[in-house]
Design a protein around this motif. Structure first.
Motif, PDB file in Angstrom:
ATOM      1  N   UNK A 105      23.982  86.182  24.029  1.00 22.01           N
ATOM      2  CA  UNK A 105      23.309  85.371  25.039  1.00 22.01           C
ATOM      3  C   UNK A 105      22.811  84.065  24.435  1.00 22.01           C
ATOM      4  N   UNK A 106      22.283  84.119  23.223  1.00 16.19           N
ATOM      5  CA  UNK A 106      21.858  82.885  22.573  1.00 16.19           C
ATOM      6  C   UNK A 106      23.047  81.990  22.238  1.00 16.19           C
ATOM      7  N   UNK A 107      24.170  82.614  21.865  1.00  6.36           N
ATOM      8  CA  UNK A 107      25.346  81.810  21.520  1.00  6.36           C
ATOM      9  C   UNK A 107      25.935  81.108  22.731  1.00  6.36           C
ATOM     10  N   UNK A 108      25.708  81.649  23.934  1.00  2.47           N
ATOM     11  CA  UNK A 108      26.245  80.977  25.125  1.00  2.47           C
ATOM     12  C   UNK A 108      25.551  79.640  25.393  1.00  2.47           C
ATOM     13  N   UNK A 109      24.409  79.421  24.757  1.00  2.00           N
ATOM     14  CA  UNK A 109      23.736  78.139  24.953  1.00  2.00           C
ATOM     15  C   UNK A 109      24.549  76.993  24.349  1.00  2.00           C
ATOM     16  N   UNK A 110      25.294  77.269  23.277  1.00  2.00           N
ATOM     17  CA  UNK A 110      26.099  76.203  22.667  1.00  2.00           C
ATOM     18  C   UNK A 110      27.216  75.722  23.579  1.00  2.00           C
ATOM     19  N   UNK A 111      28.086  76.603  24.122  1.00  2.00           N
ATOM     20  CA  UNK A 111      29.111  76.083  25.040  1.00  2.00           C
ATOM     21  C   UNK A 111      28.520  75.483  26.302  1.00  2.00           C
ATOM     22  N   UNK A 112      27.382  76.018  26.774  1.00  2.00           N
ATOM     23  CA  UNK A 112      26.745  75.414  27.939  1.00  2.00           C
ATOM     24  C   UNK A 112      26.260  74.011  27.620  1.00  2.00           C
ATOM     25  N   UNK A 113      25.647  73.837  26.466  1.00  2.00           N
ATOM     26  CA  UNK A 113      25.186  72.506  26.061  1.00  2.00           C
ATOM     27  C   UNK A 113      26.367  71.546  25.892  1.00  2.00           C
ATOM     28  N   UNK A 114      27.467  72.044  25.313  1.00  2.00           N
ATOM     29  CA  UNK A 114      28.637  71.187  25.117  1.00  2.00           C
ATOM     30  C   UNK A 114      29.222  70.769  26.464  1.00  2.00           C
ATOM     31  N   UNK A 115      29.317  71.724  27.408  1.00  2.00           N
ATOM     32  CA  UNK A 115      29.865  71.389  28.732  1.00  2.00           C
ATOM     33  C   UNK A 115      28.974  70.367  29.439  1.00  2.00           C
ATOM     34  N   UNK A 116      27.673  70.549  29.364  1.00  2.00           N
ATOM     35  CA  UNK A 116      26.770  69.583  29.989  1.00  2.00           C
ATOM     36  C   UNK A 116      26.856  68.220  29.312  1.00  2.00           C
ATOM     37  N   UNK A 117      26.973  68.207  27.990  1.00  2.00           N
ATOM     38  CA  UNK A 117      27.131  66.936  27.282  1.00  2.00           C
ATOM     39  C   UNK A 117      28.423  66.233  27.691  1.00  2.00           C
ATOM     40  N   UNK A 118      29.477  67.010  27.857  1.00  2.00           N
ATOM     41  CA  UNK A 118      30.738  66.408  28.298  1.00  2.00           C
ATOM     42  C   UNK A 118      30.590  65.783  29.683  1.00  2.00           C
ATOM     43  N   UNK A 119      29.878  66.482  30.579  1.00  2.00           N
ATOM     44  CA  UNK A 119      29.655  65.918  31.919  1.00  2.00           C
ATOM     45  C   UNK A 119      28.811  64.642  31.835  1.00  2.00           C
ATOM     46  N   UNK A 120      27.766  64.672  30.989  1.00  2.00           N
ATOM     47  CA  UNK A 120      26.931  63.484  30.837  1.00  2.00           C
ATOM     48  C   UNK A 120      27.732  62.320  30.243  1.00  2.00           C
ATOM     49  N   UNK A 121      28.551  62.619  29.247  1.00  2.00           N
ATOM     50  CA  UNK A 121      29.355  61.555  28.637  1.00  2.00           C
ATOM     51  C   UNK A 121      30.385  60.990  29.618  1.00  2.00           C
ATOM     52  N   UNK A 122      30.992  61.847  30.397  1.00  2.00           N
ATOM     53  CA  UNK A 122      31.988  61.365  31.363  1.00  2.00           C
ATOM     54  C   UNK A 122      31.366  60.564  32.497  1.00  2.00           C
ATOM     55  N   UNK A 123      30.059  60.676  32.672  1.00  2.00           N
ATOM     56  CA  UNK A 123      29.385  59.823  33.641  1.00  2.00           C
ATOM     57  C   UNK A 123      29.330  58.371  33.162  1.00  2.00           C
ATOM     58  N   UNK A 139      36.211  58.914  38.211  1.00  2.00           N
ATOM     59  CA  UNK A 139      36.864  59.653  39.285  1.00  2.00           C
ATOM     60  C   UNK A 139      36.570  61.143  39.099  1.00  2.00           C
ATOM     61  N   UNK A 140      36.523  61.853  40.196  1.00  2.00           N
ATOM     62  CA  UNK A 140      36.310  63.308  40.170  1.00  2.00           C
ATOM     63  C   UNK A 140      37.650  63.978  39.888  1.00  2.00           C
ATOM     64  N   UNK A 141      38.016  63.971  38.617  1.00  2.00           N
ATOM     65  CA  UNK A 141      39.335  64.438  38.232  1.00  2.00           C
ATOM     66  C   UNK A 141      39.278  65.920  37.848  1.00  2.00           C
ATOM     67  N   UNK A 142      40.394  66.427  37.364  1.00  2.00           N
ATOM     68  CA  UNK A 142      40.497  67.847  36.994  1.00  2.00           C
ATOM     69  C   UNK A 142      39.570  68.231  35.847  1.00  2.00           C
ATOM     70  N   UNK A 143      39.456  67.455  34.777  1.00  2.00           N
ATOM     71  CA  UNK A 143      38.504  67.843  33.718  1.00  2.00           C
ATOM     72  C   UNK A 143      37.065  67.975  34.207  1.00  2.00           C
ATOM     73  N   UNK A 144      36.674  67.080  35.111  1.00  2.00           N
ATOM     74  CA  UNK A 144      35.309  67.174  35.631  1.00  2.00           C
ATOM     75  C   UNK A 144      35.123  68.441  36.453  1.00  2.00           C
ATOM     76  N   UNK A 145      36.115  68.776  37.285  1.00  2.00           N
ATOM     77  CA  UNK A 145      36.026  70.015  38.062  1.00  2.00           C
ATOM     78  C   UNK A 145      35.985  71.242  37.139  1.00  2.00           C
ATOM     79  N   UNK A 146      36.797  71.215  36.102  1.00  2.00           N
ATOM     80  CA  UNK A 146      36.803  72.340  35.169  1.00  2.00           C
ATOM     81  C   UNK A 146      35.497  72.425  34.379  1.00  2.00           C
ATOM     82  N   UNK A 147      34.922  71.267  34.034  1.00  2.00           N
ATOM     83  CA  UNK A 147      33.640  71.293  33.334  1.00  2.00           C
ATOM     84  C   UNK A 147      32.538  71.873  34.215  1.00  2.00           C
TER      85      UNK A 147
END
Length: 519
Positions: free
Chosen positions: A214-232, A240-248
């Protein structure tokens, strides 16, 4: 045996420490000054013992014999008619046959009592013989009764000894059987306690792995959120609301859903651990009680008649503080063992559920992680192709701008080159306007000069129109160049975000994709 003397002050009082005498078996008490010695009926070495053949228990020994009182004489006294006082002048004969009628009227003074008694005896030989026979019969009767009583006492003593020994042996046997039962159930309870402790430790380890995951899931969650923030931070049309954004976004939802499942599973594991510890506590308490009971029964089983520490406990056999019977006693331990086995089965199922949840969540997160990486790679490839095409078009636009600028310079030179012919033609017409009179003839030269001026004017106007179109085209090319350069910068920015920022963080999976199978 010492003589019995009554106290001087109170005749009814006995000496302190002496047993009570049966006064109804004795004659009148003597005076304080008199002493009464019993005759010896046997030698000292053949005298009867003052204790019984079989001693009674210590609480019953109140005197030298087992009776609660002692007789004041060794044997029964002879019956004497109390109506004949010992101090009368002439004793009366005991039988009518011995009466001397001829001497009845004669009253002899007491001083001649001995001679009088020789004439008037108390008993006859018949009485003497009858008294002896009576004594013989009484002695035989009493002796036979005493012998029977003695034999019955010995027999009863032996029977009670045998019965007591048999009872004590049976009690010891039952105590041994009880110790065996206690040892059996204590072994079962201890074995189940060890199994429950092992199962609880295994469940704690599984819960620890779940908490770590459960603690380790915080890392992929943080990475996914960072990717969304960076893509903003993408610009222009690339936002654009492309496929990577939908998958993230899907990856963030999957991770949060898996975290919720893990938290629920951990809560269930905590509840199950509490149930396991409750069952373990009952088993340990039952084991402690059985250990105490085993020690007590073992002490009881080891007690003998010669053991130290035994004593009388009056009334203890009437105390019944038992709370169970053998059936309920065995059922209590059996219920504890069955409850522990049920909780252990539920604990194993809980560990299997933890393993299933861990593997399922890990697989979901892993697959979604790969899906996002695949989408990012595809998007990077598309963006790279678009950027390359933009660069190609930009190069062509730049070349066209260069050519257009050369064309504009050429047109300007052409227009400038038409000034000299225009001045020559107009100068000729001006000079010919000064011809005199009739010489002002509209000759072919005049017509041709006029046509020349018109042609040059039309040519200059056409060249100027082309120059304006070229300049407009040049401006359009410049605007296209600016748009292409801006779009190219946007594509480069998008590539930097997707490739350098997002994909660089997602090169390695931040948690273990496979969970070790829990034993």
């Amino acid at each position: 045996m010492s003589s019995v003397t009554a106290p001087p002050n109170n005749p009814a009082m006995e000496y302190l420490g002496h047993t009570q005498t049966a006064t109804y078996m004795t004659g009148p008490r003597l005076n304080a000054a008199q002493t009464y010695h019993l005759p010896s009926i046997a030698n000292t070495q053949y005298a009867l013992k003052s204790y019984d053949t079989y001693p009674a228990p210590s609480p019953m020994r109140r005197s030298l014999t087992t009776l609660p009182w002692r007789p004041s004489t060794y044997y029964q006294t002879a019956k004497v008619n109390p109506g004949n006082p010992c101090t009368q002048y002439m004793p009366e004969p005991a039988s009518a046959k011995s009466a001397l009628n001829e001497l009845d009227a004669l009253k002899v003074p007491p001083v001649f009592a001995a001679s009088r008694n020789s004439l008037y005896t108390r008993y006859t030989p018949t009485d003497w013989m009858a008294s002896n026979r009576g004594n013989y019969l009484a002695s035989d009767r009493v002796r036979c009764g005493g012998e029977r009583l003695r034999l019955d006492s010995v027999r009863m003593a032996r029977e009670t000894d045998d019965k007591t020994k048999r009872t004590q042996t049976d009690v010891g046997k039952r105590l041994g059987e009880r110790l065996g039962d206690i040892a059996f159930w204590k072994g079962e309870v201890d074995h189940e306690t060890d199994n429950m402790i092992s199962e609880t430790n295994a469940l704690n380890e599984a819960k620890r792995i779940m908490e770590k995951a459960l603690q380790e899931t915080e890392n992929p969650l943080h990475i996914a959120q960072e990717c969304l923030y960076n893509r903003e931070k993408r610009q222009g049309v690339d936002l654009v609301h492309d496929l990577p954004e939908r998958e993230l976004i899907k990856e963030v939802d999957v991770i949060k859903r898996c975290q919720e499942r893990m938290r629920n599973t951990i809560e269930k594991a905590n509840v199950q651990i509490g149930l396991n510890r409750a069952a373990q506590h009952e088993l340990e308490k039952d084991s402690e009680d059985k250990f105490s009971a085993q020690n007590l029964d073992n002490n009881c089983h080891g007690l003998r008649n010669s053991s130290r520490g035994i004593a009388f406990h009056n009334g203890v056999h009437r105390i019944d503080n038992t709370v169970s019977v053998p059936e309920t006693w065995a059922k209590f331990s059996n219920d504890n063992v069955e409850r522990s086995q049920s909780e252990r089965a539920a604990s194993k199922q809980m560990r299997n559920e933890i393993e299933t949840v861990l593997n399922a969540c890990s697989n979901e997160i892993w697959h979604e992680w790969n899906a996002v990486n695949t989408a990012l790679n595809q998007r990077i490839k598309e963006t790279t192709d678009a950027r390359n095409k933009l660069q190609t078009h930009l190069a062509r636009v730049l070349q066209e701008i260069f050519d257009m600028e050369k064309n504009i310079e050429l047109l300007k030179k052409c227009i400038q080159d038409k000034q000299a012919p225009m001045m020559v033609a107009q100068t000729r017409l001006d000079i010919r306007t000064r011809r005199p009179n009739v010489e002002l003839c509209r000759d072919p030269v005049q017509h041709r000069l006029v046509e020349e001026v018109g042609e040059i004017t039309d040519t200059v106007e056409a060249l100027q129109a082309k120059l304006r179109d070229s300049e407009n085209a040049l401006q359009q090319l410049l605007r296209t160049k600016s748009a292409l350069e801006c779009d190219l910068a946007i594509k480069n920015n998008s590539l930097f975000i997707d490739r350098e920022k997002c994909l660089a963080m997602r090169k390695t999976f931040p948690m273990s994709p496979k969970i070790v199978t829990l034993s």
